[in-house]
Write an enzyme that holds these catalytic residues in place. Structure first.
Site, PDB file in Angstrom:
ATOM      1  N   CYS B  80       0.837  -1.202   0.000  1.00 47.78           N
ATOM      2  CA  CYS B  80       0.000   0.000   0.000  1.00 47.78           C
ATOM      3  C   CYS B  80       0.872   1.252   0.000  1.00 47.78           C
ATOM      4  O   CYS B  80       0.623   2.195  -0.738  1.00 47.78           O
ATOM      5  CB  CYS B  80      -0.892   0.049   1.237  1.00 47.78           C
ATOM      6  SG  CYS B  80      -2.260  -1.106   1.214  1.00 47.78           S
ATOM      7  N   CYS B 177       4.823  16.317  36.342  1.00 51.98           N
ATOM      8  CA  CYS B 177       5.886  16.276  35.334  1.00 51.98           C
ATOM      9  C   CYS B 177       6.560  17.643  35.258  1.00 51.98           C
ATOM     10  O   CYS B 177       7.784  17.762  35.127  1.00 51.98           O
ATOM     11  CB  CYS B 177       5.325  15.951  33.953  1.00 51.98           C
ATOM     12  SG  CYS B 177       4.176  14.577  33.885  1.00 51.98           S
ATOM     13  N   ARG B 218       8.661   5.053  28.554  1.00 55.19           N
ATOM     14  CA  ARG B 218       9.410   6.073  29.287  1.00 55.19           C
ATOM     15  C   ARG B 218       8.500   6.831  30.254  1.00 55.19           C
ATOM     16  O   ARG B 218       8.898   7.147  31.371  1.00 55.19           O
ATOM     17  CB  ARG B 218      10.067   7.040  28.290  1.00 55.19           C
ATOM     18  CG  ARG B 218      11.043   8.008  28.945  1.00 55.19           C
ATOM     19  CD  ARG B 218      12.237   7.235  29.476  1.00 55.19           C
ATOM     20  NE  ARG B 218      13.059   8.011  30.400  1.00 55.19           N
ATOM     21  CZ  ARG B 218      12.782   8.187  31.677  1.00 55.19           C
ATOM     22  NH1 ARG B 218      11.680   7.669  32.213  1.00 55.19           N
ATOM     23  NH2 ARG B 218      13.593   8.865  32.467  1.00 55.19           N
ATOM     24  N   CYS B 222       8.675   7.119  34.442  1.00 56.30           N
ATOM     25  CA  CYS B 222       8.641   8.317  35.279  1.00 56.30           C
ATOM     26  C   CYS B 222       7.535   8.203  36.327  1.00 56.30           C
ATOM     27  O   CYS B 222       7.716   8.563  37.484  1.00 56.30           O
ATOM     28  CB  CYS B 222       8.402   9.565  34.428  1.00 56.30           C
ATOM     29  SG  CYS B 222       9.890  10.524  34.102  1.00 56.30           S
TER      30      CYS B 222
END
Lengths: 106, 261
Positions: B80, B177, B218, B222
């Site tokens: 494709c 974060c 990952r 964390c």
């Protein structure tokens, strides 16, 4: 899907010292680890590597459990004659892998 | 007793500093840097040279899978999509992308698995399986050096949701974060440098893992460090966070497959 990657210069001058780089995919399981249920994961490592240049061994190494996964080796040799570099890896559970690369000496 | 008053003061000052820095906000665009910039010389050399970058092993396997027929449709990706060096150029730079059929954003791994189930009639690859990582690395490799693009309006809700997750304090350590990657990048967490956390090189070969791993692996890594319950692989929250991170890294060049300590 173990396969080696070899990097050798395509052409070298006679008497020149050149670098050979090899990389092979291998899990290098140390034999010191346990599963979550406490079962020991059996050792599965490469134990021996050798490289020969036109049939003459120019480099060899014994591997131990502290060697990391996907071992990368680099070493040097002197260009003498055109021919082939042959590589061999031997390991646990009948692991065996070979590769050969042509070298052109000018 | 005499030492206790200064100690209280120090704690108060430290707390005040924390509160102040927690309001630091986004990193200015011109101050953004890939984790590559902070690598040691050896690791940089390892990433830059394809014959010493261990992720090349996956890229080559991915190329083989690209051309290999699969599923009951007995069709290869290449039938494709043709030559990946042309058709997949720049694709990884704009994922996660909005999928009109699913009516939600999907990441590259999910895109590959959708192709497998819908076009090849094959079973989807498991997350973090060698095959899925190999194909993702192979497709990602075609975008190397191209800037990350995040302009799709339809992704906006996911990016907003991702931003909220990025700012949200979670886990037993009660951290977000942003506290590390927006406010304290460039400092050290024990001996490790805190990076800005731009997903420029996924899937990455992480020396600590001795393996290739996805961005979601990952992120879970964390979250476990923050003593939070990690998102499941493929969870909408994980994809939203990926979408936000890619928006946050817009314009930075793709390094796939990168090497990180």
């Amino acid at each position: 899907m173990a396969r080696p990657l070899i990097n050798v210069p395509a052409k070298v001058k006679r008497g020149q010292v050149f670098e050979i780089k090899t990389l092979i995919s291998h899990i290098m399981e140390t034999g010191f680890r346990y599963t979550t249920t406490g079962q020991r994961i059996p050792r599965d490592i490469i134990t021996f590597f050798s490289c020969s240049y036109n049939g003459e061994e120019i480099f060899s190494a014994d591997f131990y459990p502290a060697v990391s996964a996907n071992p990368f080796l680099t070493f040097y040799t002197v260009a003498t004659e055109s021919g082939t570099l042959e590589f061999k890896w031997i390991g646990d559970n009948g692991f065996s892998e070979t590769a050969s690369v042509p070298v052109t000496v000018e | 007793m005499t030492g206790s008053l200064p100690r209280c003061l120090i704690v108060a000052i430290a707390l005040a500093a924390c509160v102040a820095s927690a309001n630091g906000g986004d990193i200015p665009l011109d101050q953004r840097r890939s984790g590559y910039a902070d690598l040691g010389r050896d690791t940089k050399a390892m990433q830059d040279d394809d014959t010493s970058n261990p992720a090349t092993l996956w890229v080559l396997d991915g190329e083989a899978l690209w051309n290999q027929k699969a599923g009951s449709a007995n069709r290869a990706c290449a039938e494709c999509h043709g030559d990946a060096t042309a058709s997949m150029k720049g694709v990884a730079a704009r994922y996660p992308a909005f999928d009109a059929v699913q009516k939600s954003p999907i990441d590259l791994e999910q895109r590959i698995n959708l192709c497998r189930t819908e076009r090849q009639n094959a079973t989807p690859f498991a997350f973090e399986s060698h095959e899925l990582l190999a194909l993702t690395a192979f497709i990602g490799r075609q975008s190397r050096g191209m800037p990350i693009v995040s302009t799709d309006e339809k992704l906006k809700p996911a990016i907003e949701a991702g931003r909220k997750l990025f700012m949200q304090r979670i886990g037993q350590i009660d951290m977000s974060c942003a506290q590390c990657h927006d406010d304290n990048w460039g400092k050290h967490l024990t001996s490790s440098l805190v990076p800005q956390g731009h997903p420029t090189g996924y899937p990455i070969y992480r020396l600590e893992w001795q393996n290739l791993g996805s961005l979601q692996r990952r992120l879970r890594n964390c979250m476990i460090g923050m003593r939070a319950e990690p998102f499941d692989y493929g969870a909408p929250e994980a994809v939203a966070l990926e979408a936000y991170l890619m928006w946050r890294a817009r314009g930075l060049p793709v390094e796939t497959p990168a090497v990180r300590p």
